[in-house]
Design a protein around this motif. Structure first.
Motif, PDB file in Angstrom:
ATOM      1  N   LEU A 258     -10.602 -22.558  -0.900  1.00  0.00           N
ATOM      2  CA  LEU A 258      -9.366 -22.526  -1.225  1.00  0.00           C
ATOM      3  C   LEU A 258      -9.158 -22.580  -2.587  1.00  0.00           C
ATOM      4  O   LEU A 258      -9.730 -22.188  -3.835  1.00  0.00           O
ATOM      5  CB  LEU A 258      -8.680 -23.411  -0.316  1.00  0.00           C
ATOM      6  N   PRO A 259      -8.508 -21.317  -2.476  1.00  0.00           N
ATOM      7  CA  PRO A 259      -7.970 -20.899  -3.503  1.00  0.00           C
ATOM      8  C   PRO A 259      -6.848 -22.017  -4.406  1.00  0.00           C
ATOM      9  O   PRO A 259      -6.055 -22.697  -3.267  1.00  0.00           O
ATOM     10  CB  PRO A 259      -6.613 -19.746  -3.291  1.00  0.00           C
TER      11      PRO A 259
ATOM     12  N   PHE B  76     -11.101 -23.990  -4.749  1.00  0.00           N
ATOM     13  CA  PHE B  76     -11.105 -25.480  -5.109  1.00  0.00           C
ATOM     14  C   PHE B  76     -11.796 -25.277  -3.484  1.00  0.00           C
ATOM     15  O   PHE B  76     -12.061 -25.222  -2.437  1.00  0.00           O
ATOM     16  CB  PHE B  76      -9.732 -26.585  -4.750  1.00  0.00           C
TER      17      PHE B  76
ATOM     18  N   VAL C 169     -13.344 -27.716  -0.435  1.00  0.00           N
ATOM     19  CA  VAL C 169     -12.976 -28.575   0.728  1.00  0.00           C
ATOM     20  C   VAL C 169     -13.568 -28.722   1.362  1.00  0.00           C
ATOM     21  O   VAL C 169     -13.535 -29.526   2.179  1.00  0.00           O
ATOM     22  CB  VAL C 169     -11.622 -28.038   1.264  1.00  0.00           C
TER      23      VAL C 169
ATOM     24  N   GLY D  13      -6.942 -36.090   2.956  1.00  0.00           N
ATOM     25  CA  GLY D  13      -7.785 -35.039   2.273  1.00  0.00           C
ATOM     26  C   GLY D  13      -8.777 -34.724   2.664  1.00  0.00           C
ATOM     27  O   GLY D  13      -9.301 -33.853   1.100  1.00  0.00           O
ATOM     28  N   SER D  14      -9.487 -35.474   3.171  1.00  0.00           N
ATOM     29  CA  SER D  14     -10.942 -35.883   3.118  1.00  0.00           C
ATOM     30  C   SER D  14     -11.677 -33.826   3.683  1.00  0.00           C
ATOM     31  O   SER D  14     -12.590 -33.848   3.729  1.00  0.00           O
ATOM     32  CB  SER D  14     -11.535 -36.829   3.811  1.00  0.00           C
ATOM     33  N   GLY D  15     -10.490 -33.648   4.142  1.00  0.00           N
ATOM     34  CA  GLY D  15     -11.166 -32.197   4.753  1.00  0.00           C
ATOM     35  C   GLY D  15     -10.994 -32.141   6.794  1.00  0.00           C
ATOM     36  O   GLY D  15     -11.411 -30.873   6.606  1.00  0.00           O
TER      37      GLY D  15
ATOM     38  N   THR E 298      -9.070 -31.779   8.567  1.00  0.00           N
ATOM     39  CA  THR E 298      -7.534 -30.332   9.274  1.00  0.00           C
ATOM     40  C   THR E 298      -8.858 -29.206   8.690  1.00  0.00           C
ATOM     41  O   THR E 298      -8.148 -28.655  10.048  1.00  0.00           O
ATOM     42  CB  THR E 298      -6.647 -30.405   9.184  1.00  0.00           C
TER      43      THR E 298
ATOM     44  N   PRO F  54      -6.406 -21.352   5.717  1.00  0.00           N
ATOM     45  CA  PRO F  54      -5.433 -20.481   4.971  1.00  0.00           C
ATOM     46  C   PRO F  54      -5.296 -18.844   4.942  1.00  0.00           C
ATOM     47  O   PRO F  54      -7.315 -19.222   3.900  1.00  0.00           O
ATOM     48  CB  PRO F  54      -4.642 -21.624   3.860  1.00  0.00           C
TER      49      PRO F  54
HETATM   50  N1  LIG Z   1      -2.435 -24.453   2.650  1.00  0.00           N
HETATM   51  C1  LIG Z   1      -4.082 -25.005   1.620  1.00  0.00           C
HETATM   52  N2  LIG Z   1      -4.306 -24.391   0.663  1.00  0.00           N
HETATM   53  C2  LIG Z   1      -4.472 -25.381  -0.468  1.00  0.00           C
HETATM   54  N3  LIG Z   1      -5.244 -26.484   0.079  1.00  0.00           N
HETATM   55  C3  LIG Z   1      -4.650 -27.051   0.928  1.00  0.00           C
HETATM   56  C4  LIG Z   1      -4.665 -26.189   2.083  1.00  0.00           C
HETATM   57  N4  LIG Z   1      -4.004 -27.048   2.820  1.00  0.00           N
HETATM   58  C5  LIG Z   1      -4.584 -28.039   2.841  1.00  0.00           C
HETATM   59  N5  LIG Z   1      -5.165 -28.534   1.142  1.00  0.00           N
HETATM   60  C6  LIG Z   1      -5.997 -29.359   0.926  1.00  0.00           C
HETATM   61  O1  LIG Z   1      -7.213 -29.301   1.080  1.00  0.00           O
HETATM   62  C7  LIG Z   1      -8.254 -30.471   1.485  1.00  0.00           C
HETATM   63  C8  LIG Z   1      -7.981 -30.828   2.498  1.00  0.00           C
HETATM   64  O2  LIG Z   1      -7.451 -31.270   3.529  1.00  0.00           O
HETATM   65  P1  LIG Z   1      -6.870 -31.549   4.950  1.00  0.00           P
HETATM   66  O3  LIG Z   1      -6.071 -31.108   5.117  1.00  0.00           O
HETATM   67  O4  LIG Z   1      -7.661 -31.359   6.031  1.00  0.00           O
HETATM   68  O5  LIG Z   1      -7.118 -33.315   4.896  1.00  0.00           O
HETATM   69  P2  LIG Z   1      -6.843 -34.319   5.728  1.00  0.00           P
HETATM   70  O6  LIG Z   1      -8.894 -35.124   6.300  1.00  0.00           O
HETATM   71  O7  LIG Z   1      -6.612 -33.039   7.037  1.00  0.00           O
HETATM   72  O8  LIG Z   1      -5.982 -35.661   5.605  1.00  0.00           O
HETATM   73  P3  LIG Z   1      -5.174 -35.562   6.572  1.00  0.00           P
HETATM   74  O9  LIG Z   1      -5.271 -36.949   7.103  1.00  0.00           O
HETATM   75  O10 LIG Z   1      -3.215 -36.306   5.719  1.00  0.00           O
HETATM   76  O11 LIG Z   1      -3.980 -35.284   7.224  1.00  0.00           O
HETATM   77  C9  LIG Z   1      -6.404 -31.523   0.294  1.00  0.00           C
HETATM   78  O12 LIG Z   1      -7.375 -31.535  -1.256  1.00  0.00           O
HETATM   79  C10 LIG Z   1      -5.717 -30.150   0.676  1.00  0.00           C
HETATM   80  O13 LIG Z   1      -4.865 -30.970  -0.771  1.00  0.00           O
END
Ligand SMILES: Nc1ncnc2c1ncn2[C@@H]1O[C@H](COP(=O)(O)OP(=O)(O)OP(=O)(O)O)[C@@H](O)[C@H]1O
Ligand SMILES: [Mg+2]
Length: 255
Positions: free
Chosen positions: A14-15, A21, A23, A44-46, A48, A59
């Motif tokens: 991700l930018p 970064f 992800v 934040g583990s990724g 989603t 994104p």
């Molecule tokens: N639109 C975005 N642009 C940049 N970084 C993002 C974006 N969405 C999420 N991130 C980053 O990507 C990483 C993974 O996020 P993700 O949303 O997949 O976590 P998650 O496991 O679904 O967390 P949660 O349980 O809180 O929903 C995190 O570090 C988050 O800050």
């Protein structure tokens, strides 16, 4: 069982300020046809991002590399696959100014060339399929006029109109109270059985995994650290992180 979806060497960047970064880092995932896979892991583990990668809705500015196959064939355009996604908060998926029926008819018509009347019939049918009481009435309602549970059912109905083989659900019950949560989970299970759907569900609730899923994947820091049949992983967790998750969730409750 055969894999409906198979992903190897998945990396997503991700930018971020001053660069990118990573992800998801070199991940492998197999989703067995007709199964229910649960994904758990810290915020934040990724989780989603993994679902959004599969759905093809990363994104803007994200880059992805992978080797992937759906139903045994290499994927060239993920947007054309029979995959649908339901989100935690159905309000974000509905236009507040349009009636539920308008949303459903639009999806039905986008998916197949149907007359307005035929699309309407399918939409009401989809609401009935998700056990909405009085589907005709709900068809004419605006999103804010429905309870959270009914709204979630309407979103699941909308996703079914695209006739998916794979249904992705990102914390579909987190915003709902406990009784409604249980009803929605029961519905997902019924749909999976009736339609031979394959389901991937992200949840923070290990109780949901125990009750609903046959396989579980545990994520930490952009990686799947453990994966296996729910009974095996819960009774003999191999990774220290999985052990700490289970320890932190007495009686397999919410994380
Ligand atoms: N639109 C975005 N642009 C940049 N970084 C993002 C974006 N969405 C999420 N991130 C980053 O990507 C990483 C993974 O996020 P993700 O949303 O997949 O976590 P998650 O496991 O679904 O967390 P949660 O349980 O809180 O929903 C995190 O570090 C988050 O800050
Ligand atoms: Mg998430």
């Amino acid at each position: 069982m055969t894999a409906l979806l198979r992903i190897d060497d998945l990396t997503v960047d991700l930018p971020a300020a001053g660069g990118t970064f990573r992800v998801l880092d070199g991940q492998r995932l197999e989703v067995e046809e007709g199964g229910i896979l649960g994904i758990v892991g810290e915020s934040g583990s990724g989780k989603t991002m993994l679902l959004r990668t599969i759905m093809g809705i990363l994104p803007e500015g994200a880059t992805r590399t992978w080797t992937a196959a759906f139903d045994g064939r290499p994927i060239d355009d993920v947007a054309r696959l029979p995959i649908a996604m339901v989100f935690q908060d159905p309000m974000t998926s509905f236009n507040p100014l349009a009636r539920i029926g308008t949303h459903l008819v639009e999806v039905a018509r986008r998916h197949a060339r149907l007359s307005r009347g035929e699309a309407r019939r399918r939409a009401v049918e989809a609401l009935a399929a998700v056990r909405v009481p009085d589907p005709e009435r709900v068809f004419g309602r605006y999103p804010h006029e429905l309870s959270g549970g009914l709204r979630q059912r309407a979103m699941i109905a909308m996703s079914l109109l695209a006739e998916p083989r794979l249904l992705l659900a990102d914390e579909p019950t987190t915003a709902l109270d406990a009784t409604v949560q249980a009803e929605i989970l029961a519905l997902l299970r019924q749909l999976q059985a009736e339609r031979r759907l394959t389901v991937v569900v992200v949840t923070h609730d290990l109780g949901v995994v125990a009750a609903l899923c046959d396989t579980v994947a545990v994520m930490k820091d952009g990686a799947i650290v453990e994966r296996g049949p729910v009974d095996d992983v819960f009774s003999q967790p191999q990774h220290p992180y999985t052990r700490s998750l289970l320890d932190a969730a007495p009686e397999r409750g919410t994380l």
